[in-house]
Each structure stands twice: as C-alpha cells, then as structure tokens.
Motif scaffolding. Structure first.
Motif, short mmCIF file in Angstrom:
data_model
loop_
_atom_site.label_atom_id
_atom_site.label_comp_id
_atom_site.label_asym_id
_atom_site.label_seq_id
_atom_site.Cartn_x
_atom_site.Cartn_y
_atom_site.Cartn_z
N ILE A 128 0.85 -1.20 0.00
CA ILE A 128 0.00 0.00 0.00
C ILE A 128 0.89 1.25 0.00
O ILE A 128 0.65 2.21 -0.73
N ALA A 129 1.93 1.20 0.83
CA ALA A 129 2.82 2.37 0.93
C ALA A 129 3.57 2.61 -0.37
O ALA A 129 3.95 3.73 -0.68
N THR A 130 3.77 1.56 -1.14
CA THR A 130 4.57 1.69 -2.35
C THR A 130 3.72 1.96 -3.58
O THR A 130 3.99 2.89 -4.34
N ILE A 131 2.71 1.14 -3.80
CA ILE A 131 1.88 1.30 -5.01
C ILE A 131 0.41 1.23 -4.67
O ILE A 131 -0.37 0.50 -5.29
N GLY A 132 0.04 2.01 -3.66
CA GLY A 132 -1.36 2.03 -3.24
C GLY A 132 -2.29 2.39 -4.39
O GLY A 132 -3.40 1.87 -4.49
N GLN A 133 -1.81 3.26 -5.31
CA GLN A 133 -2.68 3.70 -6.40
C GLN A 133 -3.03 2.55 -7.35
O GLN A 133 -4.10 2.55 -7.96
N VAL A 134 -2.14 1.55 -7.44
CA VAL A 134 -2.44 0.40 -8.30
C VAL A 134 -3.56 -0.43 -7.65
O VAL A 134 -4.51 -0.85 -8.31
N PHE A 135 -3.42 -0.65 -6.35
CA PHE A 135 -4.49 -1.36 -5.64
C PHE A 135 -5.82 -0.62 -5.83
O PHE A 135 -6.85 -1.23 -6.08
N CYS A 151 -6.91 3.01 -0.45
CA CYS A 151 -6.36 2.09 0.56
C CYS A 151 -5.42 2.81 1.52
O CYS A 151 -5.25 2.38 2.66
N GLU A 152 -4.80 3.90 1.06
CA GLU A 152 -3.87 4.63 1.93
C GLU A 152 -4.57 5.21 3.15
O GLU A 152 -3.95 5.41 4.19
N GLU A 153 -5.86 5.49 2.99
CA GLU A 153 -6.62 6.07 4.11
C GLU A 153 -7.45 5.02 4.85
O GLU A 153 -8.18 5.35 5.79
N ASN A 154 -7.39 3.80 4.37
CA ASN A 154 -8.16 2.71 4.99
C ASN A 154 -7.26 1.49 5.17
O ASN A 154 -7.64 0.38 4.81
N GLU A 156 -6.04 -0.44 7.62
CA GLU A 156 -6.44 -1.61 8.39
C GLU A 156 -7.61 -2.33 7.71
O GLU A 156 -7.60 -3.57 7.60
N ALA A 157 -8.59 -1.55 7.23
CA ALA A 157 -9.75 -2.15 6.58
C ALA A 157 -9.35 -2.82 5.27
O ALA A 157 -9.85 -3.90 4.93
N PHE A 158 -8.43 -2.20 4.56
CA PHE A 158 -7.99 -2.78 3.28
C PHE A 158 -7.28 -4.11 3.51
O PHE A 158 -7.54 -5.09 2.82
N ILE A 159 -6.38 -4.12 4.50
CA ILE A 159 -5.65 -5.37 4.79
C ILE A 159 -6.64 -6.47 5.17
O ILE A 159 -6.54 -7.61 4.71
N GLN A 160 -7.62 -6.12 5.97
CA GLN A 160 -8.63 -7.10 6.38
C GLN A 160 -9.43 -7.59 5.17
O GLN A 160 -9.71 -8.79 5.03
N TRP A 161 -9.77 -6.66 4.31
CA TRP A 161 -10.56 -6.98 3.10
C TRP A 161 -9.78 -7.97 2.23
O TRP A 161 -10.33 -8.96 1.73
N VAL A 162 -8.48 -7.69 2.07
CA VAL A 162 -7.64 -8.60 1.26
C VAL A 162 -7.56 -9.96 1.94
O VAL A 162 -7.71 -11.01 1.31
N HIS A 163 -7.35 -9.93 3.25
CA HIS A 163 -7.23 -11.18 4.00
C HIS A 163 -8.48 -12.04 3.82
O HIS A 163 -8.40 -13.26 3.65
N GLU A 164 -9.64 -11.39 3.83
CA GLU A 164 -10.89 -12.14 3.71
C GLU A 164 -11.07 -12.75 2.33
O GLU A 164 -11.83 -13.68 2.14
N ARG A 165 -10.38 -12.21 1.35
CA ARG A 165 -10.48 -12.75 -0.01
C ARG A 165 -9.33 -13.68 -0.37
O ARG A 165 -9.32 -14.26 -1.44
N ASP A 166 -8.37 -13.76 0.53
CA ASP A 166 -7.25 -14.69 0.32
C ASP A 166 -7.79 -16.10 0.60
O ASP A 166 -8.51 -16.33 1.57
#
Lengths: 239, 472
Positions: A128-135, A151-154, A156-166
């Motif tokens: 997210i810190a590197t290529i958040g705009q791609v996400f 994702c840069e402003e969300n 924790e929620a973004f990481i959780q969202w990704v985790h739930e789809r992993d």
C-alpha cells in the motif's frame, strides 16, 4: 468391502456415486446439513507458524469478483493492470519480499497470486505504501472494493478486506483442516468424532460450502524455503 | 487538532523516576469505574490519583500516574460497539492471540504465563505509578483502589539501577525517537529524521507517505491516543554471562582471535568499562556482549567504535550506512536499522517505537559467589513499547526483523541474539571482523522469555473524559 454385504448395503454404497444423487444432495441435503451444522469459513492465508522455513515463500491467492461481469468488465481489469505495469515492477522492487506476483482473470474474477516472505499484513501494508494507487485502480473494479479505497486512508480495513479474499489453504495433510475448524470454534479439545475419517466427507463438503475456493496445500517446493533477498544475494543480483 | 497537552505524559516524555509499579486491574463495577476515570482527570488531587499529562506545569510532580486500557477493558466500561469495531484487529485480539508473531513460543507461550496474565480477558486496565520513593507507590495505589471500582488482579514492580543500567549489564535509556513539532528537551541530535507525530499518536501523519491509521470514533476517543505493548520479559542473566564465558573461551582458541580483539586492547576496554585487571578472556566476553547488542555495555555504539568502547563519543548519532562494523544481526540494529540498507526499502524509519522500561528483580553482581543449589531470583524488564500502530510497528518489528531476520539476507533465518526465541541446537550469530570476514557463534540459548503482557490503548485526557461520561 465386506463379503456379507447385502443388496440394501450395495444400494446405499452405490447411490452416492450417481450423478443424480449428487445433484439432489447438493440442492437439498447439503443446505439441510449446513442449516443443522453451521460451519464458519476458515480464514485465508498461510498457517501461522514460528518456523523460519514456513515464513518465507508464502502464498497469497486472492480472488476478487468483478463488478461488471462481462467481457467489458474483464477488459477493464486487464487495462488497469496494463496501465500500471511500471508501477507494479517498481513496487515489487521496493517491497523487496516478493518472489512472484501474477494477475489472472478467471471467469468474472480478477485474481492476484503471489509468493512473498514474512508476515502477510506487513507485506500488504508495504505494498500500500509503495503502489497504493495500483491497488486502488484494481479494487475499484471489484465487488465491495469501494468501501476500502483509497487504501492509503483505509489501511487496516484494506488489509482485512484482502485477508478475507485470500483463499483458505487446506493443510498439506488435508484432514488437518479439522483442527482448523476446531481452533476457529475455540474448541481446543480434539474430538474423537472428528478423527473418524468415515465422517470426513460431510465435514469436508460443508467446509467447501463455506470456503468455495481453497488452495489445496500451501504450495509444494522443489527446494527449501529461501527469502527473495537471499536468492538475489546468492545469485549476485543485489538486493 | 494538534493539542499535545491532551496526551498522557508517559508517551512523549520519560519521567526518570526510579520506582515504578504496574497495577493490573479488572473493572469491578462499570459505573463506578467510569466515575473513577472521570475523577482521574478532574483536577481534584485528593481522591483518585490524577492522570499525569504531557504538560505538568512548572514543577515536576512527586509521583506520576498513567493508565492503559485493554480491549476487554473498553468493553467493560461500556464503550459503544461502533467505536470498539474501529480498533485495529491486533488490539481486539489481544497479545496472547498474537503469540506466534511475537515469538512467544515454548517457555514464552501464553499458556505458561503466571497470574494474572493467565486470564487475559480479566485484565481491563493497567495503571502505572512512577515515584521517587518506594513508599509513595503504596500511597498512590491505596488511592487508586479506594472505592472498589477496580479490582486489583496483581501488580508488577521495578526499580531503576544506577547509570541507567539494565540486566545483562548494558546502559539503556540512550535513545528515543524525536518527534516533529515536539520540543526536544533532553535528546541530542541522533542523526535520524525526526519521526512524524503519527508514529506515536493517532490522527497524525505517519512515516509511511500518505498512509493514515484508523482513528476510533468519536474523535474524542481516538485522537491523540496510542497503543502500548506491555511486556514482562524475564532475563536469564546467569545464562547470559555463562554464554559470554563460553563464547570467549571458544574465541580464544580461534585462529583469528587477534582480528576479534587486537593484542593489548583489553587494557583500554577494562579502563573504559571500569573492569580492573581485565584479562584477554574477560575482554573477549565484552566484545561478544557488544556485538550481540550493537553497543558496548557502556552504551558506545559499535557503529562508531567497533574495537573498544569510547566514553567521549556521542552515543546517539550514528548510522549503518557504508562499512559499519555493527553486526547485521545485532539487537539494536534489528530493532531499528536506521538508514542502513534493508530488504523492505519502504520500511526504513517506519517501525520506530517509544520504549519505556524498568528492570525488576535484584541487580546481578557477577563477582558475588553463587550458591549452585539455590535458585536465582527472577530478573527482567517491565517494558512498554508504544506506537500508533501495534501491527505496523511493534508486531512488524518483532515478527519480520527480530524473529525472522527478513530485513537482511545475511541474517535471515536467525533470531535476535538477545531477545530471540533461540534454540542452542540451531541458533547462530555472525561476528564481523575488520577483514570483512565473520566468525559464526553458535549455541545461543534463549536469554529472554515472556512472562506476561497485554496490548493496551493509552487514551488521551479527552478520551478518558469521554469514557468517564458514558452512560449505558
């Protein structure tokens, strides 16, 4: 098979092998089982481990249903990746813990499969810190993605969202998924019933109903685990 | 909103009070506990101890008092569920659920933690008393527990040693991050970029460009709050000194021993470290201790002076760029690689923590005779590791850097030599030589084991008022 099996036994054993029975079971029996025995989805990602070898070359298998389920939606996804190709390469370089990353379109899903080192949340956060705009560009095309971008402003929620789809990674010894079920339910005592493999099909069916997409095993390596930086260093590529 | 006066005092400044006691508390009566919180920031100092703020006015208080709340504590106080849901996962799950990430395995596993840490859900609030005199601890504790709002589950207590020494004999308390916009009262320039305030307080810019951590709402609850990993870390001081003996004996027999310790250097090392008549073996012990930590035991960083300690050097200002002789795997380099090359390039300076710690247990004096039949008293550190994101700072450092060594391929698959969950059959540490070669030390045992802990939220004064005003 016991030699004294009667006609009725043979019918009972034969019936589940028929396509018609499987269809009826899928429509009626499995929902009934699921209603009677609710099964929680198992969480995605690698199994937690303190062993060094288990913490390198970890797999992420992300399946994200597209909002627009048509060739147009798939083309938008392909375009989003193509337009950000340079940023993706730069991100891989700067994050430093990625071995491989692939974007794949399967049906109306955009999938991201990658092999990375270390902790999952650190991996996603660094990305997210590197290529958040791609996400942001990719996730904006995905069902439910608008809730977690930018994702840069969300974070924790973004990481959780990704985790739930992993995808849930079924252990290398598949029956070990029963232990994961028990852990998820907070049941620390191993039930002898769950060790009875004659009951496995129902439990497995119900788990695969709760987790329709899974990774079978956590990847099979042809050599012991090394970090991406170790590989680069030993090949003299710099890291 | 950048009102630093609203921040609890122990976050941005150290009190430098020698006696510290942690009260580990359970909410006995939610209504009374909320009134207790309201009273703690009321400005009336005769009842509930007053929370020490960042700005305490002209005179430093005789005693200081601060609190942290666990997720279960926030729940017990009746915090609205919508607010609770906005706290990060790692805080909600609690420290015991994160054991694998933190290296709390084997003897450090939560299943082996003693009371009160064996019942983590009962730990609601950890109050800390800082005092100049030991008897003041009892006085403040009595006031804190009066009224029965909170039930004492247990206490932990520590006491500073002279010259900022900690167990294992190192000088500590040398470095803390300096923050943008905060007047730096005591700290010298450490050569590191000032950390954005969001490193330690919610609601401010973080070190990772454009990234913001979620602030639990309402703002009065989350803004200017932060998180703390409170850890009870037992230190095997005898085991550590025994290992130094063993490693020094092995090095004495090594053909490259003169590269490790130049002939005659023991006199200088003995002089600086005030170790009279230091032998070559004794000096090698100090060399090993220095390399494991990254600092000589007097605090001199190896990055500045790898051959002998030097009391004249500024101990804060150094970096790991270029040809630093500080081992890649040294404890302080693992915790904070500063500007040195690391694999996760975006992570330089992003995992910094405020550390507040006090030793517990009696000072170990190596020259005192030991009775082999008598168990050593428990010694250790009561540590607080404070940052705005437990996941992005404390856990990221613990998991990827201390335990896995992922930041540098030359140390990957090794644990931190001092704090890591080391197994002598597999552990190793590379001791660098002037020539650029290394000598691999093996057989490091576990020197530090976790004996308890909790993740707490350190609320701002506004948040304490907010919690105190809740009605459920």
């Amino acid at each position: 098979m016991p030699a004294d099996e009667g006609l009725l036994d043979r019918i009972v054993n034969w019936l589940p092998t028929t396509l018609g029975f499987k269809r009826v079971a899928s429509w009626i029996l499995v929902p009934y089982w699921a209603h009677k025995t609710p099964v929680k989805p198992l969480p995605g990602g690698p199994h937690a481990s303190f062993q060094h070898g288990d913490n390198v070359q970890c797999m992420m298998n992300l399946i994200m249903p597209l909002k627009v389920k048509s060739p147009i939606g798939r083309a938008e996804a392909a375009l989003a990746i193509a337009q950000n190709k340079d940023a993706i390469y730069a991100g891989l370089n700067n994050v430093g813990t990625v071995h491989f990353a692939r974007f794949v379109i399967v049906g109306d899903n955009i999938c991201m499969f990658s092999v990375y080192d270390g902790d999952f949340t650190n991996y996603i956060r660094d990305f997210i810190a590197t290529i958040g705009q791609v996400f942001n560009a990719v996730v904006s095309l995905v069902e439910g993605g608008d809730d977690v971008i930018p994702c840069e402003e969300n974070v924790e929620a973004f990481i959780q969202w990704v985790h739930e789809r992993d995808l849930y990674q079924v252990p290398d010894t598949p029956t070990d998924f029963l232990r994961d079920q028990e852990a998820l339910n907070g049941d620390r005592a191993v039930s002898p019933v769950n060790d009875d493999l004659t009951l496995l099909p129902r439990k497995l069916v119900l788990q695969l109903r709760a987790n329709p997409n899974v990774s079978l095993g956590s990847g099979y390596r042809a050599y012991p685990g090394y970090s991406a930086a170790q590989v680069r260093e030993r090949l003299g590529l710099g890291w | 909103m950048n009102d630093i006066a609203d921040v609890q005092g122990n976050i941005l400044r150290g009190y430098r009070k020698p006696y510290v006691r942690y009260l580990i508390l359970e909410v006995a009566d939610p209504g009374a506990a909320r009134r207790w919180l309201a009273a703690s920031v009321s400005g009336h100092g005769d009842g509930v101890p007053q929370i020490t703020p960042y700005n305490w006015g002209k005179d430093k208080p005789d005693t200081c008092f601060n609190i942290g709340l666990t997720y279960e504590g926030l729940r017990a106080l009746g915090t609205p569920s919508a607010s609770l849901a906005m706290f990060p996962n790692e805080f909600i799950e609690g420290m015991t659920a994160r054991a694998l990430k933190l290296g709390d395995v084997g003897p450090s596993a939560p299943d082996n933690w003693p009371k009160p840490f064996d019942e983590p859900k009962r730990i609601h609030l950890i109050a800390t008393i800082y005092a100049d005199k030991k008897q003041q601890l009892d006085q403040v504790q009595e006031r804190a527990l009066a009224g029965g709002a909170l039930k004492k589950l247990d206490t932990r207590e520590g006491c500073s040693f002279e010259d900022d020494a900690v167990h294992f004999g190192y000088r500590d308390n040398i470095m803390q991050p300096r923050f943008e916009g905060i007047h730096d009262r005591e700290r010298h320039d450490d050569g590191q970029p000032r950390a954005p305030l969001g490193t330690v307080l919610l609601g401010h810019k973080t070190n990772l460009e454009d990234l913001m951590w979620r602030v639990p709402q309402p703002a009065a609850l989350g803004h200017n709050g932060t998180f703390n990993a409170f850890r009870v870390l037992k230190q095997d001081v005898v085991g550590f000194e025994d290992y130094l003996d063993q490693a020094a004996s092995d090095l004495l027999k090594h053909k490259q021993v003169d590269d490790v310790l130049a002939p005659g250097a023991e006199a200088k090392i003995g002089e600086v470290l005030k170790l009279k008549g230091l032998t070559r073996h004794g000096a090698l012990r100090e060399v090993v201790a220095a390399n494991l930590c990254g600092r000589w035991r007097d605090g001199t960083p190896l990055a500045l002076s790898a051959d002998t300690p030097d009391p004249k050097l500024v101990k804060e200002k150094f970096d790991y760029t270029g040809e630093s002789r500080c081992p890649y795997g040294a404890h302080i380099r693992r915790c904070n690689p500063r500007g040195g090359q690391i694999v996760q390039r975006v992570a330089n300076n992003s995992r910094r923590l405020v550390r507040r710690g006090v030793p517990y247990g009696p000072l170990y004096v190596r020259t005192q005779p030991r009775d082999p039949g008598k168990a050593e008293p428990e010694r250790g550190l009561l540590g607080n590791f404070i940052g705005a994101s437990l996941g992005a700072q404390f856990e990221a450092m613990s998991c990827d850097w201390l335990n896995l060594g992922l930041q540098d391929p030359r140390i990957t698959e090794s644990n931190d030599p001092i704090t890591g969950s080391n197994d002598p059959s597999a552990s190793w540490f590379d001791l660098p030589l002037k020539s650029g070669n290394t000598i691999r030390l093996r057989g490091l045992p576990r020197f530090v084991s976790t004996r308890g802990g909790a993740y707490t939220f350190l609320p701002s004064l506004s948040a304490i008022r907010f919690l105190g005003s809740l009605t459920t």
